[in-house]
Design a protein around this motif. Structure first.
Motif, PDB file in Angstrom:
ATOM      1  N   HIS A   1     -14.211  35.382   7.386  1.00 47.52           N
ATOM      2  CA  HIS A   1     -13.716  34.132   7.960  1.00 47.52           C
ATOM      3  C   HIS A   1     -13.562  34.198   9.477  1.00 47.52           C
ATOM      4  CE1 HIS A   1     -12.599  31.740   4.263  1.00 47.52           C
ATOM      5  NE2 HIS A   1     -12.943  32.903   3.757  1.00 47.52           N
ATOM      6  N   ASP A   2     -13.622  35.395  10.063  1.00 47.08           N
ATOM      7  CA  ASP A   2     -13.567  35.487  11.522  1.00 47.08           C
ATOM      8  C   ASP A   2     -14.957  35.448  12.143  1.00 47.08           C
ATOM      9  OD1 ASP A   2     -14.570  37.957  10.850  1.00 47.08           O
ATOM     10  OD2 ASP A   2     -13.018  39.124  11.850  1.00 47.08           O
TER      11      ASP A   2
ATOM     12  N   ALA B   1      -2.727  39.444   2.975  1.00 46.35           N
ATOM     13  CA  ALA B   1      -3.608  38.622   2.149  1.00 46.35           C
ATOM     14  C   ALA B   1      -4.964  38.526   2.842  1.00 46.35           C
ATOM     15  CB  ALA B   1      -3.012  37.228   1.949  1.00 46.35           C
ATOM     16  N   VAL B   2      -6.022  38.891   2.132  1.00 52.71           N
ATOM     17  CA  VAL B   2      -7.373  38.900   2.705  1.00 52.71           C
ATOM     18  C   VAL B   2      -8.209  37.819   2.026  1.00 52.71           C
ATOM     19  CG1 VAL B   2      -9.432  40.272   3.176  1.00 52.71           C
ATOM     20  CG2 VAL B   2      -7.184  41.381   3.082  1.00 52.71           C
ATOM     21  N   PRO B   3      -8.726  36.839   2.790  1.00 55.48           N
ATOM     22  CA  PRO B   3      -9.568  35.797   2.188  1.00 55.48           C
ATOM     23  C   PRO B   3     -10.851  36.390   1.624  1.00 55.48           C
ATOM     24  CG  PRO B   3      -8.820  35.151   4.381  1.00 55.48           C
ATOM     25  CD  PRO B   3      -8.497  36.608   4.228  1.00 55.48           C
ATOM     26  N   LEU B   4     -11.328  35.793   0.543  1.00 55.92           N
ATOM     27  CA  LEU B   4     -12.629  36.182   0.009  1.00 55.92           C
ATOM     28  C   LEU B   4     -13.709  35.710   0.974  1.00 55.92           C
ATOM     29  CD1 LEU B   4     -13.838  37.462  -2.633  1.00 55.92           C
ATOM     30  CD2 LEU B   4     -14.331  35.122  -3.342  1.00 55.92           C
ATOM     31  N   PRO B   5     -14.630  36.582   1.396  1.00 56.43           N
ATOM     32  CA  PRO B   5     -15.682  36.158   2.323  1.00 56.43           C
ATOM     33  C   PRO B   5     -16.743  35.327   1.615  1.00 56.43           C
ATOM     34  CG  PRO B   5     -16.062  38.410   1.642  1.00 56.43           C
ATOM     35  CD  PRO B   5     -14.743  38.004   1.029  1.00 56.43           C
TER      36      PRO B   5
ATOM     37  N   SER C   1       1.344  38.177   5.566  1.00 53.48           N
ATOM     38  CA  SER C   1       0.403  37.834   6.631  1.00 53.48           C
ATOM     39  C   SER C   1      -1.008  37.694   6.082  1.00 53.48           C
ATOM     40  CB  SER C   1       0.405  38.915   7.720  1.00 53.48           C
ATOM     41  OG  SER C   1       1.696  39.157   8.208  1.00 53.48           O
ATOM     42  N   VAL C   2      -1.830  36.911   6.780  1.00 54.67           N
ATOM     43  CA  VAL C   2      -3.249  36.777   6.452  1.00 54.67           C
ATOM     44  C   VAL C   2      -4.047  37.630   7.422  1.00 54.67           C
ATOM     45  CG1 VAL C   2      -5.217  35.206   6.308  1.00 54.67           C
ATOM     46  CG2 VAL C   2      -2.951  34.454   5.533  1.00 54.67           C
ATOM     47  N   VAL C   3      -4.929  38.472   6.897  1.00 59.09           N
ATOM     48  CA  VAL C   3      -5.813  39.309   7.707  1.00 59.09           C
ATOM     49  C   VAL C   3      -7.240  38.892   7.406  1.00 59.09           C
ATOM     50  CG1 VAL C   3      -6.569  41.660   8.214  1.00 59.09           C
ATOM     51  CG2 VAL C   3      -4.163  41.209   7.703  1.00 59.09           C
ATOM     52  N   ALA C   4      -8.038  38.649   8.442  1.00 53.57           N
ATOM     53  CA  ALA C   4      -9.335  37.999   8.266  1.00 53.57           C
ATOM     54  C   ALA C   4     -10.347  38.822   7.502  1.00 53.57           C
ATOM     55  CB  ALA C   4      -9.921  37.611   9.628  1.00 53.57           C
ATOM     56  N   ARG C   5     -10.267  40.160   7.608  1.00 54.08           N
ATOM     57  CA  ARG C   5     -11.253  40.960   6.886  1.00 54.08           C
ATOM     58  C   ARG C   5     -10.620  42.161   6.222  1.00 54.08           C
ATOM     59  NH1 ARG C   5     -16.342  42.407  10.300  1.00 54.08           N
ATOM     60  NH2 ARG C   5     -16.537  43.847   8.587  1.00 54.08           N
ATOM     61  N   LEU C   6     -11.266  42.594   5.168  1.00 57.91           N
ATOM     62  CA  LEU C   6     -10.746  43.670   4.349  1.00 57.91           C
ATOM     63  C   LEU C   6     -10.651  44.973   5.134  1.00 57.91           C
ATOM     64  CD1 LEU C   6      -9.812  44.495   1.510  1.00 57.91           C
ATOM     65  CD2 LEU C   6     -12.216  44.925   0.939  1.00 57.91           C
ATOM     66  N   SER C   7     -11.611  45.257   5.988  1.00 55.84           N
ATOM     67  CA  SER C   7     -11.600  46.510   6.741  1.00 55.84           C
ATOM     68  C   SER C   7     -10.351  46.622   7.607  1.00 55.84           C
ATOM     69  CB  SER C   7     -12.851  46.615   7.622  1.00 55.84           C
ATOM     70  OG  SER C   7     -12.909  45.533   8.529  1.00 55.84           O
ATOM     71  N   ARG C   8      -9.943  45.517   8.216  1.00 60.35           N
ATOM     72  CA  ARG C   8      -8.739  45.528   9.053  1.00 60.35           C
ATOM     73  C   ARG C   8      -7.500  45.774   8.201  1.00 60.35           C
ATOM     74  NH1 ARG C   8      -5.970  47.074  13.189  1.00 60.35           N
ATOM     75  NH2 ARG C   8      -4.340  45.614  13.861  1.00 60.35           N
ATOM     76  N   ALA C   9      -7.426  45.154   7.042  1.00 61.51           N
ATOM     77  CA  ALA C   9      -6.278  45.348   6.153  1.00 61.51           C
ATOM     78  C   ALA C   9      -6.182  46.800   5.691  1.00 61.51           C
ATOM     79  CB  ALA C   9      -6.373  44.408   4.959  1.00 61.51           C
ATOM     80  N   LEU C  10      -7.313  47.416   5.370  1.00 61.67           N
ATOM     81  CA  LEU C  10      -7.303  48.807   4.934  1.00 61.67           C
ATOM     82  C   LEU C  10      -6.892  49.733   6.067  1.00 61.67           C
ATOM     83  CD1 LEU C  10     -10.550  48.937   2.752  1.00 61.67           C
ATOM     84  CD2 LEU C  10      -8.184  48.673   1.989  1.00 61.67           C
ATOM     85  N   THR C  11      -7.303  49.410   7.281  1.00 66.53           N
ATOM     86  CA  THR C  11      -6.906  50.219   8.437  1.00 66.53           C
ATOM     87  C   THR C  11      -5.401  50.142   8.658  1.00 66.53           C
ATOM     88  OG1 THR C  11      -9.051  49.927   9.520  1.00 66.53           O
ATOM     89  CG2 THR C  11      -7.195  50.524  10.928  1.00 66.53           C
ATOM     90  N   ILE C  12      -4.833  48.955   8.552  1.00 63.81           N
ATOM     91  CA  ILE C  12      -3.383  48.793   8.699  1.00 63.81           C
ATOM     92  C   ILE C  12      -2.660  49.598   7.623  1.00 63.81           C
ATOM     93  CG2 ILE C  12      -1.475  47.144   8.556  1.00 63.81           C
ATOM     94  CD1 ILE C  12      -3.389  45.037   9.728  1.00 63.81           C
ATOM     95  N   ALA C  13      -3.159  49.521   6.389  1.00 67.13           N
ATOM     96  CA  ALA C  13      -2.534  50.269   5.296  1.00 67.13           C
ATOM     97  C   ALA C  13      -2.630  51.770   5.519  1.00 67.13           C
ATOM     98  CB  ALA C  13      -3.186  49.885   3.974  1.00 67.13           C
TER      99      ALA C  13
END
Length: 315
Positions: free
Chosen positions: A173-174, A145-149, A27-39
């Motif tokens: 990107h959001d 997968a987190v896009p580079l801002p 999956s693509v997650v728009a920001r790193l903070s959200r990905a870390l929270t999910i993890a």
């Protein structure tokens, strides 16, 4: 950098397949903070702790023995001239500081996989990075997968996050972002007040950390410094340069090194050809305490007082 989702996902899938790490879901997650929270909620994928550093069909041509792979992936950035790599590391570090989490928890054991590090020897990860991938965050049952801002830095300092034009220095990107001035992070409200020179020195003294206070002081306008901050005029030079002494609130004095003193010093000058243009420059207290505006001006230009006065006479 534009993010090409299909290219990134295809390249990441190839990267994982060659290492036996095929995810159940990608999956693509728009920001790193959200990905870390999910993890944090779901836990990291334990398979990545022992992920092979190299796969034969994914080698860009450099031999395995040409790399110190663990150091390449987990250690300090080897190539400090690569601005993308340096600032990407700083974005992750800033996010972890905000979360008050130790960096090692995420940077060790591949809890966060930096695309630019693996791209040093992986063809598929190079493709993903060039298509806008910043990080992979492996969680149980899923790979994020987190896009580079968009990353903005100080002029000539690719390692310092900075933008004082009203835009986030790190823009995701959001559409959300994080504001930095010369490497110091600010919430949006204080950021806008700082760049608009709306804070009084008493307000600056209440900012949460020393880096913020130090940066915010440099954005004080001449009016704020003299009218609202009780700066004292010490000397006026022959060219009209004025030297001021600024008494510091206790909390800002505490930020300074031992023996610094109770004051900051600055000079105020106007452009001779355009009098409407005015400049404020901070002065080394060891120079300012001598109460000589011309000496402070000479020091700012990196010349002796005699050299500066000779230039003045010739002009």
């Amino acid at each position: 950098m534009p993010f090409d989702g299909p290219v990134v996902l295809d390249a990441v899938a190839r990267f994982c397949d060659t290492r036996g790490l095929t995810p159940t879901k990608l999956s693509v997650v728009a920001r790193l903070s959200r990905a870390l929270t999910i993890a944090s909620h779901h836990g990291t994928d334990p398979r990545w702790r022992t992920a092979p550093y190299w796969a034969a069909d994914d080698d860009p041509g450099q031999t395995l023995f040409g790399h110190l792979l663990p150091q390449d992936l987990d250690g300090p950035t080897p190539n400090r001239d690569d601005p993308t790599r340096t600032t990407a590391d700083r974005v992750l570090a800033a996010e972890l500081r905000r979360r008050r989490e130790p960096t090692a928890r995420w940077t060790e054991h591949n809890a966060v996989v930096a695309a630019d590090r693996w791209a040093r020897f992986s063809r598929s990860m190079t493709t993903a990075r060039c298509a806008g991938l910043g990080w992979l965050v492996p969680v149980r049952g899923e790979l994020l997968a987190v896009p580079l801002p968009a990353i903005r830095t100080a002029e000539g300092r690719p390692d310092v996050l900075h933008d004082d034009t009203g835009r986030p220095a790190v823009e995701w990107h959001d559409g959300t972002g994080t504001y930095f001035l010369h490497g110091a992070e600010f919430d949006e409200r204080h950021y806008r007040k700082v760049i608009a020179s709306e804070l009084l020195i008493q307000d600056i003294a209440q900012l949460p950390n020393a880096d913020q206070r130090s940066v915010a002081l440099t954005y004080l306008s001449f009016e704020r410094l003299v009218v609202d901050s009780d700066a004292e005029l010490l000397d006026v030079g022959v060219r009209g340069t004025k030297l001021y002494r600024l008494p510091l609130p206790f909390r800002i004095r505490r930020d300074r090194v031992v023996g610094y003193g109770l004051y900051d010093y600055f000079i105020h000058m106007r452009d001779a050809s355009h009098p409407e243009r005015e400049f404020v420059e901070w002065v080394d207290p060891a120079i300012g305490v001598q109460r000589n505006a011309e000496l402070c001006q000479a020091h700012a230009f990196g010349v002796t007082l005699e050299q500066w006065l000779a230039i003045d006479a010739e002009g």
